[in-house]
Scaffold this motif. Structure first.
Motif, short mmCIF file in Angstrom:
data_model
loop_
_atom_site.label_atom_id
_atom_site.label_comp_id
_atom_site.label_asym_id
_atom_site.label_seq_id
_atom_site.Cartn_x
_atom_site.Cartn_y
_atom_site.Cartn_z
N ILE A 117 0.79 -1.21 0.01
CA ILE A 117 -0.05 -0.07 0.12
C ILE A 117 0.77 1.19 0.02
O ILE A 117 1.72 1.25 0.94
CB ILE A 117 -0.96 -0.19 1.16
N HIS A 118 0.81 2.07 -0.97
CA HIS A 118 1.39 3.29 -0.99
C HIS A 118 0.75 4.49 -0.61
O HIS A 118 -0.26 4.92 -1.33
CB HIS A 118 2.08 3.74 -2.36
N LEU A 119 0.86 5.01 0.73
CA LEU A 119 -0.01 5.96 1.16
C LEU A 119 0.53 7.46 0.67
O LEU A 119 1.49 7.78 1.20
CB LEU A 119 -0.12 5.94 2.51
N LEU A 120 -0.25 8.42 -0.06
CA LEU A 120 0.29 9.55 -0.30
C LEU A 120 -0.76 10.68 0.28
O LEU A 120 -1.94 10.33 0.61
CB LEU A 120 0.11 9.80 -1.89
N ASP A 121 -0.10 11.80 0.46
CA ASP A 121 -0.81 12.86 1.17
C ASP A 121 -1.96 13.48 0.53
O ASP A 121 -3.01 13.61 0.51
CB ASP A 121 0.08 13.88 1.81
N GLU A 122 -1.50 13.84 -1.04
CA GLU A 122 -2.31 14.43 -2.04
C GLU A 122 -1.86 13.80 -3.29
O GLU A 122 -0.79 13.71 -3.53
CB GLU A 122 -2.51 15.81 -1.77
N ILE A 123 -2.96 13.60 -4.37
CA ILE A 123 -2.68 13.47 -5.44
C ILE A 123 -4.11 13.83 -6.46
O ILE A 123 -5.17 14.25 -5.66
CB ILE A 123 -2.38 11.80 -5.80
N ASP A 124 -3.93 14.06 -7.64
CA ASP A 124 -5.18 14.46 -8.40
C ASP A 124 -6.21 13.43 -8.34
O ASP A 124 -7.31 13.59 -7.70
CB ASP A 124 -4.93 14.93 -9.93
N SER A 125 -5.65 12.32 -8.76
CA SER A 125 -6.77 10.97 -8.48
C SER A 125 -5.94 9.77 -8.46
O SER A 125 -5.06 9.39 -9.09
CB SER A 125 -7.69 11.01 -9.85
N THR A 126 -6.21 8.90 -7.49
CA THR A 126 -5.62 7.64 -7.31
C THR A 126 -5.73 6.79 -8.82
O THR A 126 -4.76 6.15 -8.92
CB THR A 126 -5.85 6.82 -6.25
N ASN A 127 -6.75 7.01 -9.29
CA ASN A 127 -6.93 6.13 -10.36
C ASN A 127 -5.97 6.68 -11.63
O ASN A 127 -5.42 5.97 -12.36
CB ASN A 127 -8.54 6.46 -11.15
N ALA A 128 -6.03 8.27 -11.64
CA ALA A 128 -5.07 8.74 -12.70
C ALA A 128 -3.66 8.19 -12.14
O ALA A 128 -2.88 8.27 -13.33
CB ALA A 128 -5.39 10.31 -12.58
#
Ligand code: BTN
Length: 253
Positions: free
Chosen positions: A5-16
């Motif tokens: 599991i790669h946990l990011l603080d913020e991204i545009d969209s995890t699908n993108a």
């Protein structure tokens, strides 16, 4: 085995992000999880409200299955989300609405968006995007939405953290996916059917360019919704916005 599991603080969209990784040649099964999305996307081009507190997760995975069979992963995903809710919600409130909305006390509490493409290695990549309303629900949606926080077991004060929820979801997903891989779709569809409501009553299906009204008669072997329309014909619905029971009334327009 559960993918990392790669946990990011913020991204545009995890699908993108899953798409970018797949298109850059990444072939490893992995979960991409974000605390916040700046451009979360829902089905049919809709926005997915992505404020902090809810879970935004995408499983990137490659498959050798043909596309039609690979699409069955949507039922695997719905079962995994139902298991996640079961772990924290009051008993008896979790259900599934065809094909993959997981509901709490009849209101939508999660959404699933699957995207796919051809990987450079020739396999099909799948991005199984899952949004779970852990802490809050969006307002102003067409149908009322809810969150896990509103349906917690009485011995639990708060919904799970993003990390904890992602872990429970990933583990449940791995169990159902292994069952699907080893035993085929039948046990998946059986488990899904046992948790799904509205499959035997009034139904309105809003498809791309038409709205179809009828009586639902369960699902076909591939999970398509069987809809008996007024002239007696049977329509098989594979995708669309579907309203059941009392929700179906007034939605034919
Ligand atoms: C729906 O419209 O019901 C599907 C919503 C899917 C939302 C999830 S949140 C994680 C993943 N990333 C996105 O941009 N969308 C999906």
């Amino acid at each position: 085995m559960t993918p990392p599991i790669h946990l990011l603080d913020e991204i545009d969209s995890t699908n993108a992000e899953a798409r970018r990784r797949a298109e850059s040649g990444d072939a490893a099964s992995q979960w991409i999880v974000a605390r916040r999305q700046s451009a979360g996307r829902g089905r049919r081009g809709r926005e997915w409200n992505s404020d902090t507190g809810n879970l935004f997760a995408t499983l990137l995975t490659l498959t050798a299955k043909p596309p039609v069979e690979a699409a069955q992963i949507t039922f695997v995903a719905a079962l995994a989300v139902a298991d996640l809710f079961d772990a924290f919600a009051v008993p008896g409130v979790v259900s599934i609405k065809w094909p993959n909305d997981v509901m709490l006390a009849g209101d939508k509490a999660s959404g699933i968006l699957i995207e796919s493409g051809l990987h450079a290695n020739g396999a099909l990549w799948l991005a199984v995007g899952i949004g779970v309303n852990l802490a809050h629900a969006p307002e102003g949606t067409e149908r009322p939405a809810t969150s896990l926080a509103a349906h917690l077991r009485t011995d639990i004060a708060y919904p799970p953290s993003i990390d904890a929820a992602a872990t429970v979801l990933a583990e449940a997903f791995a169990v159902w996916q292994a069952r699907w891989d080893s035993l085929g779709f039948e046990p998946i569809l059986d488990a899904w059917t046992a948790r799904t409501t509205g499959l035997d009553g009034p139904c309105v299906a809003r498809l791309g360019h038409e709205t179809v009204e009828g009586i639902a008669e369960g699902v076909a072997q591939d999970g398509a919704l069987r809809l008996r329309i007024a002239d007696g014909a049977l329509r098989l619905i594979s995708a669309g916005d579907v309203f059941f029971g009392s929700d179906a009334h007034g939605r034919a327009a």
